[in-house]
Design an enzyme around this catalytic site. Structure first.
Site, short mmCIF file in Angstrom:
data_model
loop_
_atom_site.label_atom_id
_atom_site.label_comp_id
_atom_site.label_asym_id
_atom_site.label_seq_id
_atom_site.Cartn_x
_atom_site.Cartn_y
_atom_site.Cartn_z
N ARG A 65 -21.87 -20.88 36.25
CA ARG A 65 -22.82 -20.08 37.01
C ARG A 65 -23.33 -20.87 38.22
NH1 ARG A 65 -29.13 -19.19 35.56
NH2 ARG A 65 -29.60 -17.44 36.95
N HIS A 125 -4.23 2.73 -3.13
CA HIS A 125 -4.44 2.09 -1.83
C HIS A 125 -3.73 0.76 -1.68
CE1 HIS A 125 -6.34 0.51 1.77
NE2 HIS A 125 -6.92 1.67 1.96
N ASP A 150 -9.41 6.20 7.71
CA ASP A 150 -10.87 6.17 7.63
C ASP A 150 -11.42 4.81 8.04
OD1 ASP A 150 -11.66 8.83 6.43
OD2 ASP A 150 -10.21 8.17 4.93
N GLY A 151 -10.75 3.74 7.64
CA GLY A 151 -11.22 2.41 7.99
C GLY A 151 -11.21 2.18 9.48
N HIS A 210 0.84 -1.19 0.00
CA HIS A 210 0.00 0.00 0.00
C HIS A 210 0.88 1.25 0.00
CE1 HIS A 210 -3.68 -2.33 1.22
NE2 HIS A 210 -2.74 -3.14 1.63
N HIS A 264 -28.10 -16.59 25.38
CA HIS A 264 -27.10 -16.45 26.42
C HIS A 264 -26.45 -17.78 26.80
CE1 HIS A 264 -28.72 -12.47 26.69
NE2 HIS A 264 -28.06 -12.18 27.81
N GLY A 321 -3.32 -3.93 11.62
CA GLY A 321 -3.79 -4.43 10.33
C GLY A 321 -5.28 -4.61 10.41
N PRO A 322 -5.78 -5.36 11.42
CA PRO A 322 -7.23 -5.37 11.64
C PRO A 322 -7.67 -3.98 12.07
CG PRO A 322 -6.15 -7.23 12.73
CD PRO A 322 -5.07 -6.29 12.30
N LEU A 323 -8.33 -3.26 11.20
CA LEU A 323 -8.53 -1.83 11.40
C LEU A 323 -9.31 -1.53 12.68
CD1 LEU A 323 -9.21 -0.72 7.72
CD2 LEU A 323 -7.13 -0.40 9.09
N GLU A 343 -17.39 -5.18 24.97
CA GLU A 343 -16.55 -6.37 25.06
C GLU A 343 -15.33 -6.29 24.15
OE1 GLU A 343 -20.75 -7.65 26.17
OE2 GLU A 343 -19.84 -6.46 24.54
#
Length: 653
Positions: free
Chosen positions: A520, A266, A161-162, A36, A473, A124-126, A411
């Site tokens: 639980r 890009h 932007d991403g 890129h 759940h 990398g994972p935006l 989360e």
């Protein structure tokens, strides 16, 4: 000592350095025929301004505790970061730039933590880079509250932007604004282009207004090539007590004719002809991968300044050590991720006799551990009471000295922030939610594993026994889905003793994350054999019944161990030789080929099917109703399991 704030490169040097970064990036992408080039060419001026005038770092020691952190959240622009690291003297020679994106190089396609000196986190994972920067900024504030004498750094990030479109950016920006994380400065590479085309095709958010609404200091730099304007904006951001968001308008692929300002820049090389034309228009006559002497000399001076600042900090730390040796030793121990000698006795005193849920056992372990490990910090995604992670007063913008963090119902943001805190150093971190909501945080958990960060995930309400909340759940596939992530230690304890062991294993581990899978409902306190502490895979956590002859092995986890024990008792009464094994960590389990091996787990059978002769589990969604009734409906009773085993034995060779 020269001060970075007073050493200002000339206008000519600035332009030369910016062009150097642009063409190093373009040369890397061209050599690899992959990558890129556009983002580095557009964002080079803001990156140079930050690194040459504001960033406090020492290339000779990338792990200096009080360095400023820099995160390139838009990780696809990795060539920009590699160019900066190369110029400033990090261990990244030009030979590695020429191996961009090649197998085994220190210049992978996206920045990878641990591969390259000076890379603070894997991006990398935006959006996750921004989230980890928030975590680093929070860790800085919490460190400063504990060690104000030796803490004074900032966290910077460049986002695209991403990054801002991804939902996690909303979670963490809201969180940072709520806490008023001053010292966090984010520069937005506002180039209005994504891979598919103009941003306006899919997004019309007013990002500046959005961040202002979160409580951030915001500012717009209309010309992303104006170094003086970027510098002034950074100065104002450093003086503001709020986190700062600087919107810097840039042109993707700046200077590349026919490509600049378009999505063509890009994700593909410019091509030899276009690159040559871009260099010609910039008056660049040097060969590929060249660094002008003027730029190299300036960066060497700046690196020396960073080394001098580091030396000053070392003197400050020595003075701190002299007057507060116990606190200094604690600081060093926590950064080295060494456990205090008091930890194991504190945990082992937790075990009780009365039945209780493993989430309650875990709460007791956590309370005991935090009493001797002040660096152990964390919280929950608004479920502390339910997940057993109540741990005192929560951190707030007026008090960062506490150990409890209220992440809110975020989360994904929680997990990514924990990654940033762990990477920052000085803390052991945990976060919690219901197991079923591990789906929301999974991308950050995957990065925990990829970066080998010892984040502890406390995941409770571990099966269809959740009951009345119903199938939304009730986790079914979730334990198995966590087990398949490389490097994740998944522990499902069956009683107090195993919960203590699980916490010991989680806190002792420093090379990857751990998921604690907790019940639980209350579970009985059966006896566990001494082999559970040896790490012997076949004997791990087996019950007192292990000494009988083995005709049938029943292996179970968590709440189903008690069920397995009940089934074994009935089978023994019928004359079978039965052993029950509690597989706290299924990855350590090895089936005995001389025995009929049967697994019982209230979850997906997918992973068990290849390990045992008969896998008893649930491969459909649950139902709403009292937990014991739901379990019975799906066959988790002694009678129903006996029927399944008898049917298997009748047909077994």
């Amino acid at each position: 000592m020269t001060d970075i704030a007073t050493f200002v490169p000339s206008v000519a040097t600035d332009q030369l350095a910016v062009d150097t970064l642009r063409f190093l990036a373009a040369d890397m992408v061209e050599a690899a025929q992959s990558g890129h080039p556009g983002m580095p060419m557009g964002a080079a001026p803001m990156a140079w301004t930050l690194w040459s005038r504001h960033l406090r770092h020492d290339p000779a020691d990338p792990e200096w505790a009080d360095r400023d952190r820099f995160v390139l959240s838009a990780g696809h622009g990795s060539a920009l970061l590699y160019g900066l690291l190369h110029l400033f003297g990090y261990d990244l020679p030009v030979s590695e730039l020429k191996r961009f994106r090649q197998l085994g190089s220190r210049t992978p396609g996206h920045p990878e933590y641990g591969d390259t000196a000076g890379v603070e986190c894997t991006t990398g994972p935006l959006g996750q880079g921004l989230a980890m920067a928030v975590g680093m900024a929070l860790a800085e504030r919490m460190t400063a509250a504990r060690y104000p004498e030796i803490t004074g750094h900032r966290t910077y990030a460049i986002v695209g932007d991403g990054c801002l479109m991804e939902g996690v950016s909303h979670e963490v920006a809201s969180f940072a604004g709520h806490l008023g994380l001053g010292g966090l400065i984010v520069l937005w590479d506002d180039n209005e282009i994504t891979i598919d085309g103009a941003v306006g095709r899919s997004c019309s958010d007013d990002q500046v207004a959005r961040f202002a609404a979160y409580g951030w200091h915001t500012e717009v730099v209309a010309d992303g090539t104006d170094i003086a304007a970027i510098d002034a904006a950074l100065m104002r951001a450093k003086g503001d007590p709020r986190p700062s968001f600087l919107a810097v308008r840039t042109v993707i692929g700046h200077g590349a004719p026919g490509v600049a300002g378009t999505s063509k820049a890009h994700g593909a090389p410019l091509g030899a002809e276009q690159l040559a034309r871009a260099k010609e228009l910039a008056g660049w006559t040097l060969p590929s991968f060249a660094v002008p002497e003027q730029v190299a000399a300036t960066c060497a001076v700046l690196a020396t300044i960073g080394g001098e600042e580091h030396a000053t900090w070392l003197e400050e730390f020595a003075a701190f050590d002299a007057v507060a040796p116990e606190r200094a030793a604690e600081f060093r121990r926590a950064r080295a991720r060494l456990l205090p000698a008091e930890l194991l006795p504190a945990l082992e005193a937790v075990a009780a006799e009365a039945p209780r849920a493993t989430r309650q056992s875990s709460q007791a372990c956590l309370t005991a551990a935090m009493a001797v490990m002040p660096e152990l910090v964390g919280g929950s995604a608004d479920l502390a009471g339910s997940t057993g992670t109540v741990c005192g007063e929560v951190v707030n913008r007026d008090d960062f000295a506490s150990s409890a963090i209220a992440f809110g119902i975020r989360e994904f943001g929680m997990a990514a922030i924990l990654n940033g805190m762990s990477l920052h150093g000085g803390f052991r971190v945990f976060g919690s939610t219901f197991l079923v909501f591990a789906d929301y945080l999974r991308p950050a958990l995957r990065l925990s594993a990829l970066m080998k960060q010892p984040v502890i995930y406390v995941l409770t309400h571990d099966s269809i026994a959740v009951g009345e909340d119903g199938p939304t759940h009730q986790p079914v596939e979730h334990v198995e889905s966590l087990r398949v992530i490389p490097g994740v230690q998944v522990l499902r304890p069956a009683n107090d003793a195993e919960t203590v062991l699980a916490w010991e294993l989680a806190l002792s581990r420093v090379d990857g994350p751990t998921a604690l899978i907790l019940s639980r409902q209350s579970l009985p306190q059966f006896e566990v054999g001494i082999e559970s502490r040896t790490g012997d895979s076949a004997a791990d956590a087996e019950l007192a019944s292990a000494n009988v002859a083995r005709g049938i092995d029943i292996v179970a986890t968590g709440s189903e161990v008690a069920l397995a024990a009940g089934v074994a008792e009935r089978l023994r009464a019928e004359g079978y030789d039965v052993r029950v094994v509690s597989a706290l960590d299924r990855s350590r389990f090895i089936a005995d080929p001389s025995a009929h091996t049967i697994s019982i787990e209230a979850g997906s059978t997918a992973g068990w099917a290849g390990l045992v002769d008969l896998a008893i589990g649930i491969d459909e969604f649950g139902h709403s109703g009292p937990g014991d009734e739901v379990m019975a409906h799906h066959g988790f009773t002694v009678a129903a399991v006996l029927d399944r085993i008898r049917e298997y034995l009748d047909g077994a060779p």
